[in-house]
Motif scaffolding. Structure first.
Motif, short mmCIF file in Angstrom:
data_model
loop_
_atom_site.label_atom_id
_atom_site.label_comp_id
_atom_site.label_asym_id
_atom_site.label_seq_id
_atom_site.Cartn_x
_atom_site.Cartn_y
_atom_site.Cartn_z
N ALA A 289 0.83 -1.21 0.00
CA ALA A 289 0.00 0.00 0.00
C ALA A 289 0.86 1.26 0.00
O ALA A 289 0.59 2.23 -0.72
CB ALA A 289 -0.93 0.00 1.21
N PHE A 290 1.94 1.23 0.80
CA PHE A 290 2.84 2.39 0.86
C PHE A 290 3.55 2.60 -0.47
O PHE A 290 3.68 3.73 -0.94
CB PHE A 290 3.86 2.17 1.98
CG PHE A 290 4.81 3.31 2.16
CD1 PHE A 290 4.39 4.50 2.76
CD2 PHE A 290 6.13 3.21 1.74
CE1 PHE A 290 5.27 5.56 2.93
CE2 PHE A 290 7.01 4.27 1.91
CZ PHE A 290 6.58 5.45 2.51
N LEU A 293 1.21 4.15 -2.88
CA LEU A 293 1.03 5.56 -2.57
C LEU A 293 2.20 6.39 -3.11
O LEU A 293 2.00 7.46 -3.71
CB LEU A 293 0.90 5.76 -1.06
CG LEU A 293 0.78 7.21 -0.57
CD1 LEU A 293 -0.48 7.86 -1.12
CD2 LEU A 293 0.79 7.26 0.96
N THR A 296 1.93 6.70 -6.83
CA THR A 296 0.86 7.64 -7.22
C THR A 296 1.33 9.08 -7.08
O THR A 296 1.09 9.92 -7.96
CB THR A 296 -0.39 7.40 -6.35
OG1 THR A 296 -0.83 6.06 -6.52
CG2 THR A 296 -1.51 8.35 -6.75
N VAL A 297 2.00 9.37 -5.96
CA VAL A 297 2.48 10.74 -5.73
C VAL A 297 3.53 11.11 -6.77
O VAL A 297 3.54 12.24 -7.30
CB VAL A 297 3.05 10.88 -4.31
CG1 VAL A 297 3.74 12.23 -4.13
CG2 VAL A 297 1.94 10.71 -3.28
#
Length: 484
Positions: A289-290, A293, A296-297
């Motif tokens: 999940a990290f 993230l 995505t950023v």
């Protein structure tokens, strides 16, 4: 005779003559004048200078030789295309954001909130300080493109001080871009000069606030002496802005919604900047999940992608506020791109001109001329950077050139002060002197609708004054607080 003609200083003079005479003397469109200047510089530059430039840039010997054998038109076109790649999407999407902010009333809503918070008299200071802090993580051009539509809206509302607002935006963004990491130039300097990044951030912020104060004083004086009216343009008709300014606040979009086209790209770019400044080991081991993230950023934090997302948000606000059909929205986008397209062409031509000057070897020539110049290191760092910046237009190239000359002296010599002061002097020197070989100069002219003459007598002195005031502050600080 041959040596004189191929001397980078002579080539620089010839290029300046062509551009200045073309724009001021023959009233040529800046695109044509810059293109002709680039072609003249390319014609005068010998192949061995192009090859040496490419080698200094880190290209392989084979690639450098191939570049030197390319014809003049191809070399100019390559630099033209490289500049387009850097700014094309940014300017196109920023033009759409600006148009939508104005037409939807979002810019008017933001301006009313600023005036309510600061009052009319302090609005220029609000623009100055906000552009400085926004300019730390966000590229200089992007700050201008996002904030100038707000300057147009507030000028229509209060009826004065348009030049003051433009100069405040320019002053804040320009100084942050050259003094405070993680902006690219200061980030390069801290590595080259072995200065802790935290120290550069603190020192650059304090010095930046000092320099923009001097810049504000000049901007206020210039605004009174040479007031510039807000002019009509294809992408921002004055009658449309005036009509929106007469609306009741209840008819405008909410403040949070109005800020979205500006805040979305700003936040994504900031988050991405923070991520890229962290060691890679800190970003590992956080789970799927990290990792998703982070990806995505990184994707949305790319400056081009961030502006695209901001543009989509602006279009949605325009559609909601005006309840316009597809044709009306298409007309607004077309008007924005007509204005943005002209800006892209001019800036790309300026980039080609600056690129050809760099290929002539002017940076190395200046380095050679100053290598035995006996002067105190702080002003030497400032003046070398200023000469290179003025000669070829790129603040980044000026930073790199000056640091290359002085890094050995800074780290090897027994200085009586901290090397931070040399970094700050180089950063201030990179502000002198913006003119027609600088892509940022054309961004300001085209987006703000200032003429070349107006920009040369307002924007160019503004940055020079801030740079010189910064040098004075640095020399005083180095004397009073040598070890920080």
């Amino acid at each position: 005779m041959q040596n004189i003609i191929t001397d980078p200083v002579f080539i620089l003079a010839a290029g300046i003559l062509v551009v200045v005479a073309g724009i001021i003397g023959f009233k040529l469109h800046p695109f044509l004048a810059m293109l002709f200047g680039a072609l003249v510089v390319a014609m005068l530059t010998p192949a061995f200078s192009v090859e040496q430039y490419a080698l200094n840039k880190g290209m392989s010997a084979k690639a450098a030789l191939e570049l030197s054998h390319k014809n003049i038109g191809e070399r100019v076109a390559i630099e033209f295309g490289n500049t387009c790649a850097k700014i094309g999407v940014l300017i196109a999407m920023a033009s759409i954001i600006g148009k939508c902010l104005l037409e939807s009333g979002a810019a008017e809503r933001i301006i009313r909130s600023i005036l309510k918070l600061t009052g009319i008299n302090k609005a220029p200071v609000a623009f100055l300080v906000s552009s400085f802090f926004i300019g730390i993580p966000v590229f200089f051009d992007t700050v201008l493109l996002l904030m100038i539509p707000l300057a147009k809206a507030i000028t229509v509302r209060i009826g004065k001080n348009y030049l003051l607002f433009i100069m405040c935006i320019m002053a804040g963004a320009a100084m942050a871009n050259s003094l405070v990491p993680p902006a690219p130039g200061p980030l390069f300097l801290v590595g080259e000069m072995h200065v802790p990044i935290g120290m550069m951030m603190i020192g650059g912020t304090f010095l930046g606030l000092i320099t923009i104060t001097s810049g504000y004083a000049y901007a206020a004086w210039a605004n009174k002496k040479w007031p510039v009216p807000l002019r009509d343009s294809v992408d921002a008709h004055l009658e449309d802005i005036e009509e929106i300014s007469r609306k009741d606040t209840s008819q405008l979009p909410g403040l949070g919604i109005s800020l979205m086209p500006v805040l979305i790209p700003l936040l994504f770019i900031c988050f991405n900047t923070i991520l890229t400044s962290l060691p890679a080991t800190n970003l590992k081991g956080g789970g799927a999940a990290f990792t998703a993230l982070i990806s995505t950023v990184e994707f949305m934090g790319d400056k081009n992608m961030a502006l695209v997302i901001g543009g989509i948000a602006a279009l949605i606000i325009l559609a909601m506020q005006k309840r316009a059909g597809k044709e009306a929205i298409g007309t607004s986008v077309q008007a924005a791109l007509m204005g943005g397209g002209g800006i892209i062409l001019i800036i790309a031509a300026g980039g080609a001109f600056g690129g050809m000057l760099q290929q002539s070897g002017i940076s190395m020539r200046i380095a050679d001329l100053t290598k035995n110049y006996q002067m105190a290191l702080i002003p030497l760092a400032f003046f070398i950077t200023a000469i290179v910046r003025t000669a070829q237009g790129s603040a980044t190239v000026a930073l790199i050139t000056a640091s290359g000359i002085l890094s050995g002296m800074a780290t090897g010599a027994h200085l009586s002060y901290h090397p931070l002061y040399l970094c700050l002097a180089i950063g201030c020197g990179s502000k002198l002197v913006p003119w027609m070989n600088d892509a940022g100069f054309w961004v300001v002219c085209r987006v703000s609708n200032l003429t070349e003459r107006e920009a040369l007598k307002t924007i160019s002195p503004l940055l020079a004054i801030m740079g010189i005031s910064g040098l004075i502050a640095i020399m005083i600080a180095a004397k009073l607080l040598p070890s920080i």
